[in-house]
Design a protein around this motif. Structure first.
Motif, PDB file in Angstrom:
ATOM      1  N   PRO A  49      31.150   4.999  33.589  1.00 50.29           N
ATOM      2  CA  PRO A  49      30.753   6.188  34.360  1.00 50.29           C
ATOM      3  C   PRO A  49      29.368   6.012  34.970  1.00 50.29           C
ATOM      4  CG  PRO A  49      30.338   6.555  32.034  1.00 50.29           C
ATOM      5  CD  PRO A  49      31.030   5.221  32.140  1.00 50.29           C
ATOM      6  N   SER A  50      29.100   6.755  36.029  1.00 41.97           N
ATOM      7  CA  SER A  50      27.737   6.815  36.554  1.00 41.97           C
ATOM      8  C   SER A  50      26.929   7.686  35.590  1.00 41.97           C
ATOM      9  CB  SER A  50      27.729   7.448  37.950  1.00 41.97           C
ATOM     10  OG  SER A  50      28.111   8.821  37.861  1.00 41.97           O
ATOM     11  N   LEU A  51      25.627   7.689  35.720  1.00 42.43           N
ATOM     12  CA  LEU A  51      24.809   8.544  34.863  1.00 42.43           C
ATOM     13  C   LEU A  51      25.151  10.010  35.068  1.00 42.43           C
ATOM     14  CD1 LEU A  51      21.377   6.723  34.986  1.00 42.43           C
ATOM     15  CD2 LEU A  51      22.840   7.029  32.984  1.00 42.43           C
ATOM     16  N   ARG A  52      25.431  10.412  36.285  1.00 44.86           N
ATOM     17  CA  ARG A  52      25.814  11.794  36.572  1.00 44.86           C
ATOM     18  C   ARG A  52      27.130  12.140  35.862  1.00 44.86           C
ATOM     19  NH1 ARG A  52      23.935  15.106  40.197  1.00 44.86           N
ATOM     20  NH2 ARG A  52      22.905  13.462  41.340  1.00 44.86           N
ATOM     21  N   GLU A  53      28.102  11.261  35.971  1.00 46.36           N
ATOM     22  CA  GLU A  53      29.389  11.494  35.317  1.00 46.36           C
ATOM     23  C   GLU A  53      29.243  11.502  33.798  1.00 46.36           C
ATOM     24  OE1 GLU A  53      32.040   9.352  38.821  1.00 46.36           O
ATOM     25  OE2 GLU A  53      31.202   8.152  37.187  1.00 46.36           O
ATOM     26  N   LEU A  54      28.417  10.605  33.277  1.00 45.64           N
ATOM     27  CA  LEU A  54      28.187  10.525  31.837  1.00 45.64           C
ATOM     28  C   LEU A  54      27.507  11.793  31.324  1.00 45.64           C
ATOM     29  CD1 LEU A  54      28.385   8.931  29.226  1.00 45.64           C
ATOM     30  CD2 LEU A  54      26.244   7.800  29.836  1.00 45.64           C
ATOM     31  N   ALA A  55      26.520  12.275  32.059  1.00 47.07           N
ATOM     32  CA  ALA A  55      25.830  13.499  31.659  1.00 47.07           C
ATOM     33  C   ALA A  55      26.790  14.676  31.609  1.00 47.07           C
ATOM     34  CB  ALA A  55      24.681  13.795  32.628  1.00 47.07           C
ATOM     35  N   GLU A  56      27.627  14.784  32.620  1.00 48.19           N
ATOM     36  CA  GLU A  56      28.592  15.878  32.660  1.00 48.19           C
ATOM     37  C   GLU A  56      29.601  15.769  31.522  1.00 48.19           C
ATOM     38  OE1 GLU A  56      32.029  17.429  35.671  1.00 48.19           O
ATOM     39  OE2 GLU A  56      30.118  16.820  36.563  1.00 48.19           O
ATOM     40  N   ALA A  57      30.123  14.575  31.295  1.00 53.30           N
ATOM     41  CA  ALA A  57      31.124  14.367  30.248  1.00 53.30           C
ATOM     42  C   ALA A  57      30.557  14.621  28.852  1.00 53.30           C
ATOM     43  CB  ALA A  57      31.690  12.950  30.336  1.00 53.30           C
ATOM     44  N   ALA A  58      29.274  14.303  28.654  1.00 55.55           N
ATOM     45  CA  ALA A  58      28.654  14.466  27.341  1.00 55.55           C
ATOM     46  C   ALA A  58      28.019  15.839  27.154  1.00 55.55           C
ATOM     47  CB  ALA A  58      27.597  13.379  27.129  1.00 55.55           C
ATOM     48  N   GLY A  59      28.068  16.671  28.201  1.00 57.20           N
ATOM     49  CA  GLY A  59      27.513  18.010  28.099  1.00 57.20           C
ATOM     50  C   GLY A  59      25.994  18.054  28.164  1.00 57.20           C
ATOM     51  N   LEU A  60      25.396  17.099  28.872  1.00 61.73           N
ATOM     52  CA  LEU A  60      23.941  17.073  29.025  1.00 61.73           C
ATOM     53  C   LEU A  60      23.536  17.853  30.268  1.00 61.73           C
ATOM     54  CD1 LEU A  60      23.305  13.329  28.177  1.00 61.73           C
ATOM     55  CD2 LEU A  60      23.210  15.298  26.657  1.00 61.73           C
ATOM     56  N   SER A  61      22.270  18.238  30.322  1.00 62.89           N
ATOM     57  CA  SER A  61      21.809  19.090  31.408  1.00 62.89           C
ATOM     58  C   SER A  61      21.614  18.359  32.733  1.00 62.89           C
ATOM     59  CB  SER A  61      20.505  19.776  31.010  1.00 62.89           C
ATOM     60  OG  SER A  61      19.517  18.813  30.715  1.00 62.89           O
ATOM     61  N   SER A  62      21.363  17.035  32.687  1.00 64.40           N
ATOM     62  CA  SER A  62      21.103  16.312  33.928  1.00 64.40           C
ATOM     63  C   SER A  62      21.314  14.812  33.743  1.00 64.40           C
ATOM     64  CB  SER A  62      19.671  16.551  34.386  1.00 64.40           C
ATOM     65  OG  SER A  62      18.771  15.930  33.489  1.00 64.40           O
ATOM     66  N   PRO A  63      21.474  14.091  34.861  1.00 65.75           N
ATOM     67  CA  PRO A  63      21.576  12.629  34.785  1.00 65.75           C
ATOM     68  C   PRO A  63      20.326  12.001  34.179  1.00 65.75           C
ATOM     69  CG  PRO A  63      22.350  13.384  36.911  1.00 65.75           C
ATOM     70  CD  PRO A  63      21.737  14.579  36.219  1.00 65.75           C
ATOM     71  N   SER A  64      19.159  12.617  34.388  1.00 62.36           N
ATOM     72  CA  SER A  64      17.941  12.041  33.814  1.00 62.36           C
ATOM     73  C   SER A  64      17.957  12.133  32.288  1.00 62.36           C
ATOM     74  CB  SER A  64      16.685  12.691  34.393  1.00 62.36           C
ATOM     75  OG  SER A  64      16.625  14.059  34.056  1.00 62.36           O
ATOM     76  N   SER A  65      18.587  13.165  31.738  1.00 67.23           N
ATOM     77  CA  SER A  65      18.736  13.268  30.283  1.00 67.23           C
ATOM     78  C   SER A  65      19.605  12.132  29.760  1.00 67.23           C
ATOM     79  CB  SER A  65      19.381  14.600  29.892  1.00 67.23           C
ATOM     80  OG  SER A  65      18.573  15.676  30.260  1.00 67.23           O
ATOM     81  N   ALA A  66      20.689  11.849  30.502  1.00 68.97           N
ATOM     82  CA  ALA A  66      21.573  10.746  30.108  1.00 68.97           C
ATOM     83  C   ALA A  66      20.825   9.424  30.195  1.00 68.97           C
ATOM     84  CB  ALA A  66      22.811  10.722  31.002  1.00 68.97           C
ATOM     85  N   HIS A  67      20.049   9.238  31.269  1.00 69.02           N
ATOM     86  CA  HIS A  67      19.297   8.003  31.446  1.00 69.02           C
ATOM     87  C   HIS A  67      18.312   7.799  30.300  1.00 69.02           C
ATOM     88  CE1 HIS A  67      15.968   5.523  33.111  1.00 69.02           C
ATOM     89  NE2 HIS A  67      16.989   4.794  33.498  1.00 69.02           N
ATOM     90  N   TYR A  68      17.592   8.833  29.941  1.00 71.15           N
ATOM     91  CA  TYR A  68      16.626   8.747  28.846  1.00 71.15           C
ATOM     92  C   TYR A  68      17.312   8.312  27.545  1.00 71.15           C
ATOM     93  CZ  TYR A  68      13.296  10.084  25.274  1.00 71.15           C
ATOM     94  OH  TYR A  68      12.456  10.065  24.194  1.00 71.15           O
ATOM     95  N   GLN A  69      18.420   8.945  27.215  1.00 68.99           N
ATOM     96  CA  GLN A  69      19.123   8.624  25.974  1.00 68.99           C
ATOM     97  C   GLN A  69      19.707   7.212  26.011  1.00 68.99           C
ATOM     98  OE1 GLN A  69      19.037  10.321  23.198  1.00 68.99           O
ATOM     99  NE2 GLN A  69      17.943  12.033  24.106  1.00 68.99           N
TER     100      GLN A  69
END
Length: 71
Positions: A25-45
């Motif tokens: 997934p892209s970071l945007r898709e990953l953030a959405e799938a994992a229930g995160l608030s933004s792609p930057s949150s996914a990137h940080y994690q």
């Protein structure tokens, strides 16, 4: 090494995405799938997990760099 609940959700979401779509997934898709608030949150994690040796593959913009050596 233990992961946080959020990191476990990210790893699980990334694996489920690959199983369903056949690509990371892209970071945007990953953030959405994992229930995160933004792609930057996914990137940080994802970056924190990579520092600890847990690889979570994501799809993104091409950097023009060699994927093996970084040059």
């Amino acid at each position: 090494m233990s992961l946080t609940e959020r990191q476990v959700r990210i790893v699980r979401s990334a694996r489920e995405w690959v199983a369903e779509y056949g690509e990371a997934p892209s970071l945007r898709e990953l953030a959405e799938a994992a229930g995160l608030s933004s792609p930057s949150s996914a990137h940080y994690q994802v970056m924190r997990m990579r520092e600890r040796g847990v690889v979570v593959e994501t799809r993104g913009r091409r950097s023009g760099r060699c994927p093996n050596c970084g040059h």
